[in-house]
Design an enzyme around this catalytic site. Structure first.
Site, mmCIF file in Angstrom:
data_model
loop_
_atom_site.group_PDB
_atom_site.id
_atom_site.type_symbol
_atom_site.label_atom_id
_atom_site.label_comp_id
_atom_site.label_asym_id
_atom_site.label_seq_id
_atom_site.Cartn_x
_atom_site.Cartn_y
_atom_site.Cartn_z
ATOM 1 N N ASP A 18 17.382 11.980 -31.670
ATOM 2 C CA ASP A 18 18.368 11.608 -30.675
ATOM 3 C C ASP A 18 19.676 12.668 -30.779
ATOM 4 O O ASP A 18 19.913 13.123 -31.921
ATOM 5 C CB ASP A 18 19.022 10.222 -31.205
ATOM 6 C CG ASP A 18 18.482 9.232 -30.559
ATOM 7 O OD1 ASP A 18 18.051 9.315 -29.088
ATOM 8 O OD2 ASP A 18 18.544 7.869 -31.168
ATOM 9 N N GLU A 22 20.644 9.621 -23.927
ATOM 10 C CA GLU A 22 21.002 8.361 -23.106
ATOM 11 C C GLU A 22 21.434 8.474 -21.960
ATOM 12 O O GLU A 22 22.299 9.338 -21.729
ATOM 13 C CB GLU A 22 21.839 7.531 -24.146
ATOM 14 C CG GLU A 22 20.937 6.906 -25.409
ATOM 15 C CD GLU A 22 22.013 6.112 -26.244
ATOM 16 O OE1 GLU A 22 22.975 5.476 -25.766
ATOM 17 O OE2 GLU A 22 21.604 5.596 -27.209
ATOM 18 N N GLU A 26 15.309 -0.159 -22.996
ATOM 19 C CA GLU A 26 15.731 -0.883 -24.199
ATOM 20 C C GLU A 26 16.364 -2.212 -23.617
ATOM 21 O O GLU A 26 17.356 -2.350 -22.758
ATOM 22 C CB GLU A 26 16.793 -0.096 -24.974
ATOM 23 C CG GLU A 26 17.565 -1.157 -26.162
ATOM 24 C CD GLU A 26 18.033 -0.425 -27.214
ATOM 25 O OE1 GLU A 26 18.008 0.962 -27.265
ATOM 26 O OE2 GLU A 26 18.724 -1.165 -28.286
ATOM 27 N N SER A 30 20.332 5.482 -34.687
ATOM 28 C CA SER A 30 20.482 4.194 -35.401
ATOM 29 C C SER A 30 20.746 4.413 -36.724
ATOM 30 O O SER A 30 20.992 3.422 -37.549
ATOM 31 C CB SER A 30 19.387 3.158 -35.283
ATOM 32 O OG SER A 30 18.094 3.924 -35.336
HETATM 33 O O1 KIV Z 1 18.508 5.118 -32.143
HETATM 34 C C1 KIV Z 1 17.474 4.458 -32.231
HETATM 35 O O2 KIV Z 1 16.902 3.782 -33.070
HETATM 36 C C2 KIV Z 1 16.834 4.237 -30.727
HETATM 37 C C3 KIV Z 1 15.759 3.166 -30.561
HETATM 38 C C4 KIV Z 1 16.514 1.821 -30.525
HETATM 39 C C5 KIV Z 1 15.136 3.431 -29.485
HETATM 40 O O3 KIV Z 1 17.395 4.819 -29.624
#
Ligand code: KIV
Length: 271
Positions: free
Chosen positions: A90, A122, A189, A52
């Site tokens: 991530d 993911e 989510e 994000s």
């Molecule tokens: O990238 C992010 O902020 C996320 C959260 C929404 C869990 O994956």
């Protein structure tokens, strides 16, 4: 005064113990040194260097454009600030899907170049080969099911996922597969609270929800959303703890006015 609880480094094992004890896990996103210091000092359990960052730090419309190099820059800044929280990063879009060797190479770069403690990917069954390979290198993996923003062009919208029986069943199967593969935790989510509760009681690993109700093992929010720095994004699950956009704007306006009116600096603020 700091509200930090007595020093204990949070590890994936600590999170597993917390699930067993029924102690809820707190997680927020973090992308830079200064904010991560505040989160860690406040006693957050997990900092997610989420993709994000693509939206809230870089201003892109989706999470797809952020690169591995950009994620590494954010993650290394966060890790330098943290002495207690578990830092999860991530893997960005295009660095793990469909090629488990590339997935491992991406995860290794994150671990080596940032000092982070785990990675998040993911997807379910379709990315198991990548997860397996990353785990075989001793890198802890967090899964992410439900609304998976890297697949936004497949879904078409950011609406609640798994509301029909078929998708709910697939999500449940994916959660079981992620647990069996060896993920240490799963993020769910934007799915119905009842389904999230069912998943949570069906797996032994901690389940962290965002828009997944309260019957899960912990909660995560995007920091800039919960602080009210972003203003345009208002899903039902988002609780805003502040309105920093207006607070910061007010301070900047006061500063501009002080500069224009020769009220800053004053006699005591110069040499
Ligand atoms: O990238 C992010 O902020 C996320 C959260 C929404 C869990 O994956």
């Amino acid at each position: 005064m700091s509200t930090q609880i007595p020093f204990k480094r949070i590890t994936t094992h600590v999170l597993a113990e917390m699930k067993l004890r029924g102690e809820k896990i707190s997680m927020l996103t973090g992308y830079d040194f200064s904010m991560a210091r505040i989160l860690d000092d406040a006693g957050i359990d997990v900092i997610l260097v989420g993709d994000s960052a693509s939206n809230v730090m870089a201003g892109y419309e989706s999470t797809l454009p952020i690169t591995l190099d950009m994620m590494i820059y954010h993650a290394a800044s966060v890790v330098r600030a943290v002495s207690r929280a578990l830092v999860v990063v991530d893997l960005p879009f295009g660095t793990y899907q469909g090629n488990s060797k590339e997935a491992l190479a991406s995860a290794i770069r994150i671990m080596k170049e940032t000092g982070a403690h785990a990675v998040k990917l993911e997807g379910g069954q379709e990315i198991c080969e990548s997860i397996n390979r990353i785990l075989s290198a001793g890198i802890p993996v967090m899964g992410h099911l439900g609304l998976t923003p890297q697949s936004i062009h497949k879904f078409g919208t950011y609406v609640v996922r798994a509301t029909d029986e078929k998708e709910a069943e697939k999500l449940m199967q994916d959660a079981l597969i992620l647990e069996k593969t060896g993920c240490f935790s799963i993020v769910l989510e934007k799915i119905p609270a009842k389904l999230a509760a069912k998943v949570c009681s069906s797996v032994n690993i901690p389940v962290i929800g965002i828009g997944a109700g309260r019957e899960v093992d912990g909660q995560v929010l995007v920091l800039h959303d919960m602080l009210g720095i972003t203003t345009e994004f208002s899903p039902r699950f988002l609780r805003r703890y502040h309105n920093l956009f207006d607070e910061i704007k007010g301070s900047v306006r006061n500063y501009i006015s002080d500069v224009k009116n020769l009220e800053f600096p004053n006699d005591r603020e110069q040499y």
